[in-house]
Write an enzyme that holds these catalytic residues in place. Structure first.
Site, PDB file in Angstrom:
ATOM      1  N   ASN A 179     -34.036 -52.602  -9.953  1.00 52.06           N
ATOM      2  CA  ASN A 179     -32.714 -52.812 -10.544  1.00 52.06           C
ATOM      3  C   ASN A 179     -31.800 -53.214  -9.391  1.00 52.06           C
ATOM      4  OD1 ASN A 179     -30.272 -52.693 -11.798  1.00 52.06           O
ATOM      5  ND2 ASN A 179     -30.455 -50.577 -12.504  1.00 52.06           N
ATOM      6  N   LYS A 226     -32.071 -50.272  -6.743  1.00 46.22           N
ATOM      7  CA  LYS A 226     -32.773 -49.045  -7.135  1.00 46.22           C
ATOM      8  C   LYS A 226     -34.197 -49.447  -7.468  1.00 46.22           C
ATOM      9  CE  LYS A 226     -28.755 -46.851  -9.149  1.00 46.22           C
ATOM     10  NZ  LYS A 226     -27.861 -47.394 -10.136  1.00 46.22           N
ATOM     11  N   ARG A 234     -34.895 -55.126 -14.081  1.00 47.45           N
ATOM     12  CA  ARG A 234     -33.793 -55.023 -15.017  1.00 47.45           C
ATOM     13  C   ARG A 234     -32.927 -56.271 -14.839  1.00 47.45           C
ATOM     14  NH1 ARG A 234     -29.929 -49.923 -16.066  1.00 47.45           N
ATOM     15  NH2 ARG A 234     -28.903 -50.790 -17.887  1.00 47.45           N
ATOM     16  N   HIS A 252     -26.949 -52.111 -22.741  1.00 45.37           N
ATOM     17  CA  HIS A 252     -27.645 -50.806 -22.762  1.00 45.37           C
ATOM     18  C   HIS A 252     -28.894 -50.842 -23.627  1.00 45.37           C
ATOM     19  CE1 HIS A 252     -23.643 -48.678 -21.615  1.00 45.37           C
ATOM     20  NE2 HIS A 252     -24.433 -48.738 -20.555  1.00 45.37           N
ATOM     21  N   LEU A 284     -23.638 -42.379 -23.518  1.00 49.83           N
ATOM     22  CA  LEU A 284     -22.364 -41.993 -22.901  1.00 49.83           C
ATOM     23  C   LEU A 284     -22.610 -41.601 -21.446  1.00 49.83           C
ATOM     24  CD1 LEU A 284     -20.987 -39.768 -25.846  1.00 49.83           C
ATOM     25  CD2 LEU A 284     -20.738 -42.244 -25.508  1.00 49.83           C
ATOM     26  N   GLY A 299     -21.180 -46.003 -17.752  1.00 45.06           N
ATOM     27  CA  GLY A 299     -21.040 -47.061 -18.772  1.00 45.06           C
ATOM     28  C   GLY A 299     -21.259 -46.390 -20.116  1.00 45.06           C
ATOM     29  N   ARG A 315     -14.152 -48.774 -16.680  1.00 44.46           N
ATOM     30  CA  ARG A 315     -13.893 -49.965 -17.517  1.00 44.46           C
ATOM     31  C   ARG A 315     -13.012 -49.598 -18.712  1.00 44.46           C
ATOM     32  NH1 ARG A 315     -20.007 -51.635 -18.294  1.00 44.46           N
ATOM     33  NH2 ARG A 315     -20.531 -50.106 -16.710  1.00 44.46           N
ATOM     34  N   ARG A 321     -16.859 -34.415 -14.854  1.00 48.44           N
ATOM     35  CA  ARG A 321     -16.820 -33.049 -14.286  1.00 48.44           C
ATOM     36  C   ARG A 321     -15.514 -32.809 -13.539  1.00 48.44           C
ATOM     37  NH1 ARG A 321     -22.800 -33.851 -12.111  1.00 48.44           N
ATOM     38  NH2 ARG A 321     -21.804 -35.857 -11.856  1.00 48.44           N
ATOM     39  N   GLU A 379     -25.823 -36.115 -22.430  1.00 48.92           N
ATOM     40  CA  GLU A 379     -26.870 -35.126 -22.188  1.00 48.92           C
ATOM     41  C   GLU A 379     -26.326 -33.806 -21.642  1.00 48.92           C
ATOM     42  OE1 GLU A 379     -29.749 -37.058 -19.593  1.00 48.92           O
ATOM     43  OE2 GLU A 379     -29.647 -38.835 -20.865  1.00 48.92           O
ATOM     44  N   GLU A 410     -34.242 -45.466 -18.508  1.00 45.73           N
ATOM     45  CA  GLU A 410     -34.351 -46.933 -18.538  1.00 45.73           C
ATOM     46  C   GLU A 410     -35.457 -47.436 -17.604  1.00 45.73           C
ATOM     47  OE1 GLU A 410     -30.166 -46.436 -18.023  1.00 45.73           O
ATOM     48  OE2 GLU A 410     -29.759 -48.219 -19.203  1.00 45.73           O
TER      49      GLU A 410
HETATM   50  P1  AMP Z   1     -24.587 -41.647 -16.003  1.00 46.04           P
HETATM   51  O1  AMP Z   1     -23.888 -42.945 -15.729  1.00 46.04           O
HETATM   52  O2  AMP Z   1     -25.449 -41.710 -17.239  1.00 46.04           O
HETATM   53  O3  AMP Z   1     -25.311 -41.094 -14.817  1.00 46.04           O
HETATM   54  O4  AMP Z   1     -23.443 -40.558 -16.363  1.00 46.04           O
HETATM   55  C1  AMP Z   1     -22.443 -40.232 -15.448  1.00 46.04           C
HETATM   56  C2  AMP Z   1     -21.381 -39.370 -16.146  1.00 46.04           C
HETATM   57  O5  AMP Z   1     -21.999 -38.178 -16.651  1.00 46.04           O
HETATM   58  C3  AMP Z   1     -20.257 -38.925 -15.220  1.00 46.04           C
HETATM   59  O6  AMP Z   1     -19.002 -39.079 -15.862  1.00 46.04           O
HETATM   60  C4  AMP Z   1     -20.527 -37.460 -15.022  1.00 46.04           C
HETATM   61  O7  AMP Z   1     -19.347 -36.746 -14.813  1.00 46.04           O
HETATM   62  C5  AMP Z   1     -21.144 -37.070 -16.341  1.00 46.04           C
HETATM   63  N1  AMP Z   1     -21.897 -35.802 -16.200  1.00 46.04           N
HETATM   64  C6  AMP Z   1     -23.079 -35.615 -15.602  1.00 46.04           C
HETATM   65  N2  AMP Z   1     -23.420 -34.299 -15.627  1.00 46.04           N
HETATM   66  C7  AMP Z   1     -22.413 -33.649 -16.269  1.00 46.04           C
HETATM   67  C8  AMP Z   1     -22.149 -32.277 -16.622  1.00 46.04           C
HETATM   68  N3  AMP Z   1     -23.021 -31.303 -16.325  1.00 46.04           N
HETATM   69  N4  AMP Z   1     -20.999 -31.989 -17.276  1.00 46.04           N
HETATM   70  C9  AMP Z   1     -20.116 -32.960 -17.579  1.00 46.04           C
HETATM   71  N5  AMP Z   1     -20.314 -34.268 -17.285  1.00 46.04           N
HETATM   72  C10 AMP Z   1     -21.433 -34.612 -16.637  1.00 46.04           C
END
Ligand code: AMP
Length: 402
Positions: free
Chosen positions: A9, A16, A93, A181, A209, A212, A241, A285, A331, A379
């Site tokens: 990627n 990556k 990718r 996605h 979610l 992106g 974004r 977070r 998640e 992915e």
């Molecule tokens: P991703 O792009 O799929 O890696 O997701 C990143 C987003 O997931 C970021 O906004 C992080 O703050 C959120 N995230 C990951 N772990 C947690 C968690 N334990 N609690 C709240 N948000 C999280």
């Protein structure tokens, strides 16, 4: 000798990669790595599955690190790992397959030329994805290369789902709602087919979610709508974004603020969304930990747009059997999830809030008309599986729907 599939990627300044062993049609992930700082202070890092992390700064006395040098380093690392690296396929990718590609495709000069013609559709990603392809052809000359697209899963949309209300000539020249996605949605739907085959045949929304973010409506296994459109800016607000925006705002920025295309691009891709609204961070977070009203408002806006779009896509589907949440936020972010899903009983979503707080796989009540699941997306594994399937190395993870 171990037969390996490498997934790549490639972005503007980072690549990556992941490495899978393929044996008896089964994929096993062996390592996940990243080269950062391409074009600058480049660093190589890799973590073996269940094992140690290693890394080093590139020696740049012989020149700067470009995509080729970075992927040559991946090959060196594989070879240094001992029992011989037999790379039998490389999966890339590639963000944009344009209006043409609805499946992964084996890369040759003609396909590569076609994909280059889609660069104006995704100028921030496509040129770097393709630089990764060129570099991988040099690093792994014997291995077939496969392009896996973020747009492909959405390519069977109807004209109505794909068009904008512009004169038809724009649609014909490629101004369409492509949706993105797709690799995540395909992976999730395959898992659903495996684990919940009855639900998978029905009306499903997958909410990806993460940093992106988008939603995809899937009916009987086919994507019928996405919140993302011509570019990955549309739909939900994201980490940085803007999501859906009245195009009049862009005209205002140009005419009244004298902003250039580059400045507007920067604003909408890098300084909007959760980061722009909160003025604090794109990370959920950090926003949850903050007392600032702007942090709460940014999260509330995110929740509100997710709910609104779940409603819209459900109306298009004519009902909703299953909602899947995935991505870093889907998640893990228990509180954001609760806010998205509360007070939706009228709609057919009855949440078991304890199950939600415990991050269980099913977080809806027994008997809820819509079943709500949390599934982890992957992915990289989807790219590896596509590559193996296209090269006839692996049976499909799940057979296609009848
Ligand atoms: P991703 O792009 O799929 O890696 O997701 C990143 C987003 O997931 C970021 O906004 C992080 O703050 C959120 N995230 C990951 N772990 C947690 C968690 N334990 N609690 C709240 N948000 C999280």
């Amino acid at each position: 000798m171990t037969d390996l599939i490498v997934t790549i990627n490639a972005g503007s300044s980072s690549i990556k990669f992941s490495v899978y062993r393929i044996a008896q049609g089964q994929l096993t992930q062996l390592a996940l790595g990243q080269i950062d700082g391409i074009g600058g202070k480049a660093h190589f890092a890799v973590k073996k599955t269940g094992g140690e992390k290693t890394g080093y700064d590139f020696d740049q006395s012989q020149g700067a690190v470009d995509h080729r040098v970075a992927l040559a380093a991946v090959l060196d690392w594989l070879e240094s790992e001992g029992d011989g690296a037999n790379v039998v396929g490389v999966g890339h990718r590639v963000v944009h397959g344009g209006p043409i590609y609805s499946e992964p495709v084996r890369l040759d000069d003609a396909v590569l030329a076609k994909l280059k013609s889609f660069e104006p559709l995704a100028p921030l990603h496509q040129p770097f994805n393709l630089a990764g392809v060129e570099a991988a052809r040099a690093a792994f000359p014997g291995a077939p290369q496969v392009a896996c697209f973020d747009t492909a899963f959405h390519r069977r949309h109807t004209f109505i789902a794909d068009t904008y209300a512009l004169p038809r000539a724009y649609y014909d020249e490629g101004v369409r709602r492509y949706g993105f996605h797709g690799l995540s949605y395909e992976f999730i739907h395959r898992i659903l087919r495996h684990e919940e085959p009855v639900l998978a045949r029905g009306k499903v929304i997958v909410a990806h979610l993460g940093n992106g973010a988008s939603l995809c409506a899937i009916n009987a296994g086919k994507s019928v709508g996405s919140t993302m459109g011509f570019t990955a800016l549309d739909g939900l607000p994201m980490g940085t974004r803007c999501g859906q925006l009245d195009p009049g705002v862009v005209l205002y920025l140009m005419e009244e603020k004298n902003m250039s295309a580059a400045q507007i691009t920067d604003l909408l891709y890098k300084n909007s969304g959760l980061k722009g609204m909160s003025g604090i961070s794109n990370d959920v977070r950090e926003l949850e930990a903050s007392d600032a009203p702007s942090a709460r408002e940014a999260l509330d806006y995110f929740v509100s747009r997710v709910r609104r779009n779940i409603g819209g896509l459900s109306a298009e589907l004519g009902g909703l059997d299953c909602l899947v949440l995935t991505g870093g936020i889907g998640e893990n972010a228990v509180n954001v999830r609760r806010k998205i899903l509360e007070n939706m009983e009228w709609f057919g979503i009855q949440i078991d809030f304890d199950a939600n707080a415990r991050n269980e796989r099913i977080i809806s009540e027994k008997g809820s008309p819509t079943v709500v699941l949390i599934l982890k997306t992957d992915e990289e594994r989807m790219i590896a599986a596509h590559t193996a399937e296209l090269l006839d190395l692996k049976k499909p993870l799940v057979p296609p729907l009848e």
